[in-house]
Scaffold this motif. Sequence first.
Motif, short mmCIF file in Angstrom:
data_model
loop_
_atom_site.label_atom_id
_atom_site.label_comp_id
_atom_site.label_asym_id
_atom_site.label_seq_id
_atom_site.Cartn_x
_atom_site.Cartn_y
_atom_site.Cartn_z
N SER A 37 0.13 5.48 4.11
CA SER A 37 0.10 4.62 2.94
C SER A 37 0.44 3.18 3.33
O SER A 37 -0.21 2.22 2.86
N LEU A 39 -2.62 1.75 5.08
CA LEU A 39 -3.71 1.46 4.13
C LEU A 39 -3.39 0.20 3.32
O LEU A 39 -4.25 -0.66 3.10
N ALA A 40 -2.15 0.08 2.86
CA ALA A 40 -1.75 -1.09 2.06
C ALA A 40 -1.81 -2.36 2.90
O ALA A 40 -2.28 -3.40 2.44
N ALA A 79 -5.54 -3.23 3.24
CA ALA A 79 -6.20 -3.62 1.98
C ALA A 79 -5.67 -4.95 1.46
O ALA A 79 -6.42 -5.74 0.88
N VAL A 110 4.47 -4.83 3.69
CA VAL A 110 4.10 -3.98 2.55
C VAL A 110 5.37 -3.73 1.73
O VAL A 110 6.32 -3.12 2.23
N GLU A 150 4.07 -1.43 -3.35
CA GLU A 150 2.70 -1.35 -2.80
C GLU A 150 2.52 -0.07 -1.99
O GLU A 150 1.46 0.57 -2.01
N GLN A 208 1.83 2.47 -4.46
CA GLN A 208 0.49 2.29 -5.03
C GLN A 208 -0.58 2.94 -4.14
O GLN A 208 -1.58 3.46 -4.63
N TYR A 209 -0.38 2.91 -2.83
CA TYR A 209 -1.40 3.44 -1.90
C TYR A 209 -1.19 4.91 -1.56
O TYR A 209 -1.97 5.48 -0.78
N LEU A 211 -4.23 7.29 -2.17
CA LEU A 211 -5.26 7.14 -1.13
C LEU A 211 -4.83 7.84 0.15
O LEU A 211 -5.63 8.48 0.83
N ALA A 212 -3.56 7.70 0.49
CA ALA A 212 -3.05 8.32 1.72
C ALA A 212 -3.11 9.84 1.61
O ALA A 212 -3.54 10.52 2.53
#
Length: 297
Positions: free
Chosen positions: A257, A260-261, A264, A270, A274, A277-278, A281-282
């Motif tokens: 995560s 990814l953050a 992005a 991070v 945040e 938030q990711y 997705l993770a």
Amino acid sequence: MPDHDLPSPTLPRLKPRAKDSHKGSFGNALLIGGSRGMAGSIALSGLAAARTGAGLVRLAVPDRCLETVASFSPCTMTIPLTNSSAGQITASIEELTAHLEAANCIGIGPGMGGSPELQQLVQDVLRTAQCPVVVDADALNNLGAISNWRELLSEKVVLTPHPGEWSRLSGMAASDREAQVAAAIEHAKQSGATIVLKGYRTLVTDGVEAAFNSTGTPAMATGGSGDVLTGIITALICQGLSPLEAAHLGVTVHGLSGELAERALSTRVVLPPELIQYLPLALGAHAEQRSSRGIGF
Ligand SMILES: NC(=O)C1=CN([C@@H]2O[C@H](COP(=O)(O)OP(=O)(O)OC[C@H]3O[C@@H](n4cnc5c(N)ncnc54)[C@H](OP(=O)(O)O)[C@@H]3O)[C@@H](O)[C@H]2O)[C@@H](O)CC1
Ligand SMILES: Nc1ncnc2c1ncn2[C@@H]1O[C@H](COP(=O)(O)OP(=O)(O)O)[C@@H](O)[C@H]1O
Ligand SMILES: [Mg+2]
């Protein structure tokens, strides 16, 4: 990097949600902590637990901090605990008994502070809880102040120290990673507890198996990243993973995560919200990678 001779655990995955499931199917998470000045840490753990999929998340916090903690998110519930004038929990175990009984996993420690009352509470929670308990941050420091703390460890306990916290508990200097890793494996072997020794390449072990994490980024080197991990592991246990499985998957998706953050948001740091938030997705990327490659990370 220090080594170990234990086999690696298989990285687990969460089962798809059954069509007829309801919030009760995904467990009650109880997170205990916070204090005046550190209300954010327990709120981060709570939001991370909700984002990771725990069915219900309750945050037991000092009465004085309740409104503050509650105002961070409408997704978590709050339980007021008796507190000192300085805004630290002074409650005894009796205030929490009914909540302990209702919980499927307990996380304790983020932002809690330290005191003789809190040393007693941490001890009593570990003795009383029937479900797994994730012990982090100040709960580790309060635990370390109890001479027989090792006797409180068992298969249902997950310790998540950073090197500073582990040096206080194990006596091994934070700068000596090799000695810290060896002590974590030894303590896990002796007690059956799962130990997550955080840092660059976090160690996850139950003394039988061990793995070094390969996800994560220095962009996560900011206050509150560990509080998020506590919520993730607590929520994964609530959803049926064993303590070792939850620690292994939790540490993996926590780091992913962060990666990814970082990508992005094109950011050097991070922030914990945040990171949260990711998380979907993770968790999704983890499931996809598993199914396309047939292996873990
Ligand atoms: N928003 C909030 O409300 C937040 C609240 N928070 C809450 O604050 C409370 C105190 O927790 P804490 O971790 O900040 O302090 P503490 O236990 O004294 O540890 C520092 C010592 O450990 C060491 N050390 C640490 N990591 C290391 C590493 N990787 N490798 C090596 N050494 C390492 C470090 O070393 P140094 O940096 O000096 O080199 C120092 O000696 C706790 O309740 C927490 O939940 C925070 O979560 C932030 C967000
Ligand atoms: N350089 C890094 N690489 C990978 N992960 C990191 C890095 N720096 C910090 N982290 C992760 O961030 C988390 C920090 O936890 P902790 O020190 O308890 O933070 P806090 O108490 O401020 O929430 C750990 O999970 C750690 O592995
Ligand atoms: Mg921490």
